[in-house]
Design a protein around this motif. Structure first.
Motif, PDB file in Angstrom:
ATOM      1  N   ALA A 119       0.828  -1.214   0.000  1.00 11.58           N
ATOM      2  CA  ALA A 119       0.000   0.000   0.000  1.00 11.58           C
ATOM      3  C   ALA A 119       0.859   1.259   0.000  1.00 11.58           C
ATOM      4  CB  ALA A 119      -0.934   0.000   1.213  1.00 11.58           C
ATOM      5  N   ILE A 120       2.112   1.141   0.445  1.00 11.71           N
ATOM      6  CA  ILE A 120       2.978   2.322   0.518  1.00 11.71           C
ATOM      7  C   ILE A 120       3.395   2.803  -0.865  1.00 11.71           C
ATOM      8  CG2 ILE A 120       5.226   3.182   1.337  1.00 11.71           C
ATOM      9  CD1 ILE A 120       4.910   1.338   3.767  1.00 11.71           C
ATOM     10  N   ASN A 121       3.615   1.888  -1.800  1.00 12.41           N
ATOM     11  CA  ASN A 121       4.034   2.334  -3.139  1.00 12.41           C
ATOM     12  C   ASN A 121       2.963   2.117  -4.205  1.00 12.41           C
ATOM     13  OD1 ASN A 121       4.223  -0.447  -3.547  1.00 12.41           O
ATOM     14  ND2 ASN A 121       6.017  -0.255  -4.884  1.00 12.41           N
ATOM     15  N   GLY A 122       1.737   1.806  -3.780  1.00 11.92           N
ATOM     16  CA  GLY A 122       0.635   1.711  -4.720  1.00 11.92           C
ATOM     17  C   GLY A 122       0.452   0.361  -5.377  1.00 11.92           C
ATOM     18  N   LEU A 123       1.312  -0.619  -5.053  1.00 10.79           N
ATOM     19  CA  LEU A 123       1.073  -1.968  -5.583  1.00 10.79           C
ATOM     20  C   LEU A 123      -0.312  -2.457  -5.160  1.00 10.79           C
ATOM     21  CD1 LEU A 123       4.520  -3.739  -5.016  1.00 10.79           C
ATOM     22  CD2 LEU A 123       3.436  -3.237  -7.218  1.00 10.79           C
ATOM     23  N   LEU A 177      -0.917   8.311   2.332  1.00  7.56           N
ATOM     24  CA  LEU A 177      -0.176   9.425   1.747  1.00  7.56           C
ATOM     25  C   LEU A 177       1.317   9.162   1.869  1.00  7.56           C
ATOM     26  CD1 LEU A 177      -2.071  12.545   3.176  1.00  7.56           C
ATOM     27  CD2 LEU A 177      -2.343  11.494   0.927  1.00  7.56           C
ATOM     28  N   VAL A 178       2.048   9.357   0.773  1.00 10.95           N
ATOM     29  CA  VAL A 178       3.504   9.261   0.774  1.00 10.95           C
ATOM     30  C   VAL A 178       4.038  10.552   0.167  1.00 10.95           C
ATOM     31  CG1 VAL A 178       5.515   7.965   0.026  1.00 10.95           C
ATOM     32  CG2 VAL A 178       3.382   6.764   0.515  1.00 10.95           C
ATOM     33  N   ASP A 232       4.212   6.328 -10.630  1.00 17.75           N
ATOM     34  CA  ASP A 232       4.110   7.737 -10.242  1.00 17.75           C
ATOM     35  C   ASP A 232       4.804   8.010  -8.914  1.00 17.75           C
ATOM     36  OD1 ASP A 232       2.419   8.091 -12.492  1.00 17.75           O
ATOM     37  OD2 ASP A 232       0.679   7.476 -11.309  1.00 17.75           O
ATOM     38  N   LEU A 233       5.113   6.949  -8.187  1.00 17.02           N
ATOM     39  CA  LEU A 233       5.755   7.082  -6.874  1.00 17.02           C
ATOM     40  C   LEU A 233       7.204   6.619  -6.893  1.00 17.02           C
ATOM     41  CD1 LEU A 233       2.759   5.600  -4.852  1.00 17.02           C
ATOM     42  CD2 LEU A 233       3.492   7.997  -4.790  1.00 17.02           C
ATOM     43  N   ALA A 234       7.706   6.221  -8.077  1.00 16.83           N
ATOM     44  CA  ALA A 234       9.031   5.615  -8.175  1.00 16.83           C
ATOM     45  C   ALA A 234      10.157   6.558  -7.764  1.00 16.83           C
ATOM     46  CB  ALA A 234       9.269   5.117  -9.602  1.00 16.83           C
ATOM     47  N   ASP A 235       9.924   7.863  -7.878  1.00 17.02           N
ATOM     48  CA  ASP A 235      10.959   8.815  -7.467  1.00 17.02           C
ATOM     49  C   ASP A 235      10.988   9.020  -5.957  1.00 17.02           C
ATOM     50  OD1 ASP A 235       8.410  10.055  -7.692  1.00 17.02           O
ATOM     51  OD2 ASP A 235       9.367  12.037  -7.642  1.00 17.02           O
ATOM     52  N   VAL A 236       9.975   8.501  -5.266  1.00 14.89           N
ATOM     53  CA  VAL A 236       9.868   8.690  -3.820  1.00 14.89           C
ATOM     54  C   VAL A 236      10.059   7.383  -3.060  1.00 14.89           C
ATOM     55  CG1 VAL A 236       8.363   9.458  -1.942  1.00 14.89           C
ATOM     56  CG2 VAL A 236       8.279  10.619  -4.142  1.00 14.89           C
ATOM     57  N   VAL A 237       9.498   6.284  -3.590  1.00 18.21           N
ATOM     58  CA  VAL A 237       9.503   4.995  -2.886  1.00 18.21           C
ATOM     59  C   VAL A 237      10.250   3.943  -3.700  1.00 18.21           C
ATOM     60  CG1 VAL A 237       8.110   3.184  -1.821  1.00 18.21           C
ATOM     61  CG2 VAL A 237       7.240   5.525  -1.904  1.00 18.21           C
ATOM     62  N   GLY A 238      11.201   3.277  -3.057  1.00 22.00           N
ATOM     63  CA  GLY A 238      11.865   2.126  -3.659  1.00 22.00           C
ATOM     64  C   GLY A 238      11.407   0.869  -2.950  1.00 22.00           C
ATOM     65  N   PHE A 239      11.098  -0.179  -3.712  1.00 20.09           N
ATOM     66  CA  PHE A 239      10.537  -1.407  -3.145  1.00 20.09           C
ATOM     67  C   PHE A 239      11.470  -2.572  -3.423  1.00 20.09           C
ATOM     68  CE2 PHE A 239       7.810  -5.094  -2.788  1.00 20.09           C
ATOM     69  CZ  PHE A 239       6.953  -4.780  -1.750  1.00 20.09           C
ATOM     70  N   PRO A 261      15.443   7.386  -3.874  1.00 22.79           N
ATOM     71  CA  PRO A 261      14.128   7.600  -3.254  1.00 22.79           C
ATOM     72  C   PRO A 261      14.307   8.120  -1.830  1.00 22.79           C
ATOM     73  CG  PRO A 261      14.719   5.302  -3.070  1.00 22.79           C
ATOM     74  CD  PRO A 261      15.819   5.958  -3.867  1.00 22.79           C
ATOM     75  N   ARG A 262      13.249   8.616  -1.246  1.00 17.58           N
ATOM     76  CA  ARG A 262      13.297   9.049   0.155  1.00 17.58           C
ATOM     77  C   ARG A 262      12.838   7.937   1.089  1.00 17.58           C
ATOM     78  NH1 ARG A 262      10.688  14.652   1.408  1.00 17.58           N
ATOM     79  NH2 ARG A 262      11.734  14.174   3.369  1.00 17.58           N
ATOM     80  N   VAL A 263      12.127   6.967   0.525  1.00 17.93           N
ATOM     81  CA  VAL A 263      11.594   5.847   1.311  1.00 17.93           C
ATOM     82  C   VAL A 263      12.023   4.543   0.652  1.00 17.93           C
ATOM     83  CG1 VAL A 263       9.501   4.693   2.124  1.00 17.93           C
ATOM     84  CG2 VAL A 263       9.575   7.204   2.014  1.00 17.93           C
ATOM     85  N   VAL A 264      12.500   3.594   1.462  1.00 19.14           N
ATOM     86  CA  VAL A 264      12.815   2.256   0.960  1.00 19.14           C
ATOM     87  C   VAL A 264      11.976   1.251   1.748  1.00 19.14           C
ATOM     88  CG1 VAL A 264      14.583   0.481   0.679  1.00 19.14           C
ATOM     89  CG2 VAL A 264      15.158   2.880   0.271  1.00 19.14           C
ATOM     90  N   VAL A 265      11.264   0.393   1.018  1.00 22.48           N
ATOM     91  CA  VAL A 265      10.395  -0.619   1.613  1.00 22.48           C
ATOM     92  C   VAL A 265      10.983  -1.989   1.296  1.00 22.48           C
ATOM     93  CG1 VAL A 265       8.074  -1.600   1.589  1.00 22.48           C
ATOM     94  CG2 VAL A 265       8.378   0.875   1.338  1.00 22.48           C
TER      95      VAL A 265
END
Length: 206
Positions: free
Chosen positions: A50-54, A68-69, A81-88, A162-166
């Motif tokens: 849910a954090i990166n929209g998967l 919200l991220v 659309d979130l790839a610049d912010v969240v890495g999974f 990214p700023r967030v890594v999951v």
């Protein structure tokens, strides 16, 4: 300001007799390491997705509440659309690799973001050094150990800055020594790089 916010989030998959997530609320500030714990089947992967929209864009199901991220609502923003912010980083890195060689894999995400070759080369070198895998740069991914593959997967995500890594149970298939190496690398990301890391794990002794 929180980097990640869950506001009464629920997820129910088609055909399920109960929700996988129910009324989940929390706010995670920048630079924190958040450990998500629970037995297999408790919803850890769903929460991470849910954090990166998967979730729900690729998994399906019904998402209630709001995630919200960096201020972006994941219900309206797909993973790309979130790839610049969240890495999974998934459990099995070999299933997510798209190239055959270490340095090519680390560069791939930056190519998708349209970085210049000069910037990519510099960032590849920096990221390989950070993860302690510079000596592996020309090795085939299939020849690496599980721990090395996991560090390459993390490096490939980090290179996009990214700023967030999951990370979804990154040590589940590793022996104790390799697991310790990966967790040490994750700790470095938080304390030295200042990233926000969300890590799911069920082996708490690690």
């Amino acid at each position: 300001m929180a980097v990640i916010e869950f506001d009464r989030v629920g997820v129910t998959y088609a055909g399920a007799d109960r929700a996988t997530l129910h009324e989940v609320s929390f706010a995670l500030p920048e630079g924190d390491l958040c450990l998500v714990i629970g037995p297999t089947g408790s919803g850890k992967s769903t929460l991470l997705g849910a954090i990166n929209g998967l979730v729900p864009h690729f998994t399906g199901g019904t998402l209630r509440g709001r995630v919200l991220v960096e201020g972006r609502d994941t219900a309206r923003h797909r993973p790309r659309d979130l790839a610049d912010v969240v890495g999974f980083v998934a459990q099995n890195p070999m299933q997510s690799f798209v190239t055959d060689r270490v340095e090519d894999e680390v560069a791939y995400g930056m190519e998708q973001l349209g970085l210049s070759p000069t910037a990519m080369r510099k960032r590849v070198e920096e990221t390989l050094d950070l993860m302690g895998i510079a000596g592996l740069r020309r090795r085939p991914l299939a020849d690496l150990s599980g721990g090395q593959q996991q560090r390459v997967a993390i490096a490939a995500v980090l290179a996009a800055q990214p700023r967030v890594v999951v990370l979804d149970e990154p040590t589940s298939a590793l022996d104790p020594t390799a697991a310790q190496d990966v967790l040490a690398a994750v700790t470095t990301l938080v304390h030295e790089v200042g990233l926000t890391v969300v890590l799911a794990e069920h082996r708490l002794e690690r």
